[in-house]
Design a protein around this motif. Sequence first.
Motif, PDB file in Angstrom:
ATOM      1  N   ASN A  38       0.829  -1.202   0.000  1.00  0.00           N
ATOM      2  CA  ASN A  38       0.000   0.000   0.000  1.00  0.00           C
ATOM      3  C   ASN A  38       0.869   1.259   0.000  1.00  0.00           C
ATOM      4  O   ASN A  38       0.469   2.290   0.525  1.00  0.00           O
ATOM      5  CB  ASN A  38      -0.961   0.001   1.193  1.00  0.00           C
ATOM      6  N   GLU A  39       2.071   1.133  -0.556  1.00  0.00           N
ATOM      7  CA  GLU A  39       2.978   2.262  -0.714  1.00  0.00           C
ATOM      8  C   GLU A  39       3.849   1.999  -1.938  1.00  0.00           C
ATOM      9  O   GLU A  39       4.089   0.848  -2.308  1.00  0.00           O
ATOM     10  CB  GLU A  39       3.838   2.467   0.528  1.00  0.00           C
ATOM     11  N   PRO A  40       4.312   3.050  -2.591  1.00  0.00           N
ATOM     12  CA  PRO A  40       5.164   2.852  -3.766  1.00  0.00           C
ATOM     13  C   PRO A  40       6.557   2.389  -3.372  1.00  0.00           C
ATOM     14  O   PRO A  40       6.992   2.580  -2.242  1.00  0.00           O
ATOM     15  CB  PRO A  40       5.199   4.242  -4.404  1.00  0.00           C
ATOM     16  N   ILE A  41       7.239   1.775  -4.321  1.00  0.00           N
ATOM     17  CA  ILE A  41       8.650   1.437  -4.156  1.00  0.00           C
ATOM     18  C   ILE A  41       9.419   2.259  -5.194  1.00  0.00           C
ATOM     19  O   ILE A  41       8.893   2.587  -6.258  1.00  0.00           O
ATOM     20  CB  ILE A  41       8.913  -0.081  -4.288  1.00  0.00           C
ATOM     21  N   GLU A  42      10.674   2.603  -4.866  1.00  0.00           N
ATOM     22  CA  GLU A  42      11.430   3.525  -5.710  1.00  0.00           C
ATOM     23  C   GLU A  42      12.783   2.949  -6.094  1.00  0.00           C
ATOM     24  O   GLU A  42      13.286   2.027  -5.433  1.00  0.00           O
ATOM     25  CB  GLU A  42      11.636   4.844  -4.969  1.00  0.00           C
ATOM     26  N   ASN A  43      13.362   3.538  -7.148  1.00  0.00           N
ATOM     27  CA  ASN A  43      14.686   3.140  -7.635  1.00  0.00           C
ATOM     28  C   ASN A  43      14.795   1.619  -7.756  1.00  0.00           C
ATOM     29  O   ASN A  43      15.699   0.994  -7.212  1.00  0.00           O
ATOM     30  CB  ASN A  43      15.793   3.686  -6.738  1.00  0.00           C
ATOM     31  N   VAL A  44      13.856   1.057  -8.486  1.00  0.00           N
ATOM     32  CA  VAL A  44      13.755  -0.391  -8.633  1.00  0.00           C
ATOM     33  C   VAL A  44      14.734  -0.859  -9.702  1.00  0.00           C
ATOM     34  O   VAL A  44      14.720  -0.373 -10.839  1.00  0.00           O
ATOM     35  CB  VAL A  44      12.320  -0.795  -9.023  1.00  0.00           C
ATOM     36  N   VAL A  70       9.860   4.470 -10.200  1.00  0.00           N
ATOM     37  CA  VAL A  70       8.818   4.256  -9.189  1.00  0.00           C
ATOM     38  C   VAL A  70       7.864   3.179  -9.688  1.00  0.00           C
ATOM     39  O   VAL A  70       7.516   3.147 -10.865  1.00  0.00           O
ATOM     40  CB  VAL A  70       8.008   5.552  -8.924  1.00  0.00           C
ATOM     41  N   VAL A  71       7.441   2.305  -8.767  1.00  0.00           N
ATOM     42  CA  VAL A  71       6.330   1.388  -9.029  1.00  0.00           C
ATOM     43  C   VAL A  71       5.297   1.714  -7.966  1.00  0.00           C
ATOM     44  O   VAL A  71       5.548   1.579  -6.773  1.00  0.00           O
ATOM     45  CB  VAL A  71       6.745  -0.098  -8.944  1.00  0.00           C
ATOM     46  N   GLY A  72       4.142   2.190  -8.405  1.00  0.00           N
ATOM     47  CA  GLY A  72       3.114   2.660  -7.491  1.00  0.00           C
ATOM     48  C   GLY A  72       2.560   1.582  -6.582  1.00  0.00           C
ATOM     49  O   GLY A  72       2.799   0.389  -6.780  1.00  0.00           O
ATOM     50  N   GLN A  73       1.794   2.009  -5.594  1.00  0.00           N
ATOM     51  CA  GLN A  73       1.160   1.063  -4.668  1.00  0.00           C
ATOM     52  C   GLN A  73       0.136   0.230  -5.429  1.00  0.00           C
ATOM     53  O   GLN A  73      -0.552   0.733  -6.304  1.00  0.00           O
ATOM     54  CB  GLN A  73       0.506   1.791  -3.508  1.00  0.00           C
ATOM     55  N   GLY A 100      11.718   4.794   1.199  1.00  0.00           N
ATOM     56  CA  GLY A 100      12.405   5.829   1.971  1.00  0.00           C
ATOM     57  C   GLY A 100      13.899   5.688   1.777  1.00  0.00           C
ATOM     58  O   GLY A 100      14.385   5.608   0.653  1.00  0.00           O
ATOM     59  N   LYS A 101      14.644   5.600   2.886  1.00  0.00           N
ATOM     60  CA  LYS A 101      16.101   5.450   2.797  1.00  0.00           C
ATOM     61  C   LYS A 101      16.555   4.008   2.979  1.00  0.00           C
ATOM     62  O   LYS A 101      17.753   3.726   3.002  1.00  0.00           O
ATOM     63  CB  LYS A 101      16.778   6.342   3.851  1.00  0.00           C
ATOM     64  N   ASN A 102      15.590   3.075   3.107  1.00  0.00           N
ATOM     65  CA  ASN A 102      15.924   1.669   3.315  1.00  0.00           C
ATOM     66  C   ASN A 102      15.938   0.918   1.991  1.00  0.00           C
ATOM     67  O   ASN A 102      15.025   1.050   1.177  1.00  0.00           O
ATOM     68  CB  ASN A 102      14.920   1.009   4.263  1.00  0.00           C
ATOM     69  N   ILE A 103      16.977   0.102   1.802  1.00  0.00           N
ATOM     70  CA  ILE A 103      17.091  -0.708   0.590  1.00  0.00           C
ATOM     71  C   ILE A 103      16.686  -2.147   0.893  1.00  0.00           C
ATOM     72  O   ILE A 103      16.949  -2.659   1.987  1.00  0.00           O
ATOM     73  CB  ILE A 103      18.526  -0.653   0.006  1.00  0.00           C
ATOM     74  N   TYR A 104      16.023  -2.765  -0.076  1.00  0.00           N
ATOM     75  CA  TYR A 104      15.557  -4.142   0.040  1.00  0.00           C
ATOM     76  C   TYR A 104      16.026  -4.895  -1.196  1.00  0.00           C
ATOM     77  O   TYR A 104      16.103  -4.316  -2.279  1.00  0.00           O
ATOM     78  CB  TYR A 104      14.034  -4.193   0.103  1.00  0.00           C
ATOM     79  N   ASP A 105      16.319  -6.187  -1.040  1.00  0.00           N
ATOM     80  CA  ASP A 105      16.629  -6.988  -2.217  1.00  0.00           C
ATOM     81  C   ASP A 105      16.250  -8.434  -1.996  1.00  0.00           C
ATOM     82  O   ASP A 105      16.183  -8.912  -0.864  1.00  0.00           O
ATOM     83  CB  ASP A 105      18.086  -6.838  -2.645  1.00  0.00           C
ATOM     84  N   LYS A 106      15.960  -9.107  -3.118  1.00  0.00           N
ATOM     85  CA  LYS A 106      15.543 -10.509  -3.060  1.00  0.00           C
ATOM     86  C   LYS A 106      15.764 -11.131  -4.424  1.00  0.00           C
ATOM     87  O   LYS A 106      15.600 -10.481  -5.449  1.00  0.00           O
ATOM     88  CB  LYS A 106      14.072 -10.625  -2.672  1.00  0.00           C
ATOM     89  N   LYS A 107      16.123 -12.406  -4.411  1.00  0.00           N
ATOM     90  CA  LYS A 107      16.296 -13.176  -5.632  1.00  0.00           C
ATOM     91  C   LYS A 107      15.069 -14.080  -5.816  1.00  0.00           C
ATOM     92  O   LYS A 107      14.680 -14.803  -4.902  1.00  0.00           O
ATOM     93  CB  LYS A 107      17.561 -14.023  -5.532  1.00  0.00           C
TER      94      LYS A 107
END
Length: 134
Positions: A38-44, A70-73, A100-107
């Motif tokens: 329910n929130e966008p993700i950025e710099n994908v 950006v990928v919207g919610q 925000g300022k947190n980075i996430y990653d997954k394979k």
Amino acid sequence: MIKDLPENKVKDIAIAVALEKESAESKIWYVYLINLKNEPIENVLITSRGYGEKDGKPVKTSTLRHMFPVVGQRAFKVIEPIDEQTFGLNNEYWLSYYIGKNIYDKKFIFLPESIVDVNFIRLPVVNKVGVMIL
């Protein structure tokens, strides 16, 4: 140190392979990134590659890179078309993004022969039939 880094778990993000179009001669497939948050993700950033064996010989595809600002919610993006001939390989999609300022990653890895009719579901948000990894 690595032990001091926060554990940012990827949740509510999926990679899916969907049947786009079918004719007597061929089938057209696309790979999608689905944001169920329910929130966008950025710099994908997504890298994709295929690897495995075909006819007893090792096979590797090119590594492709895709970027979305950006990928919207509750939205999706088409990553790339995928050829049915690669369904016998491991198809790997490595995703990283920011909230925000947190980075996430997954394979995400579609194993050989996992993109088959018995695994098809109605994909959320995209509203097409396909196989999805959460």
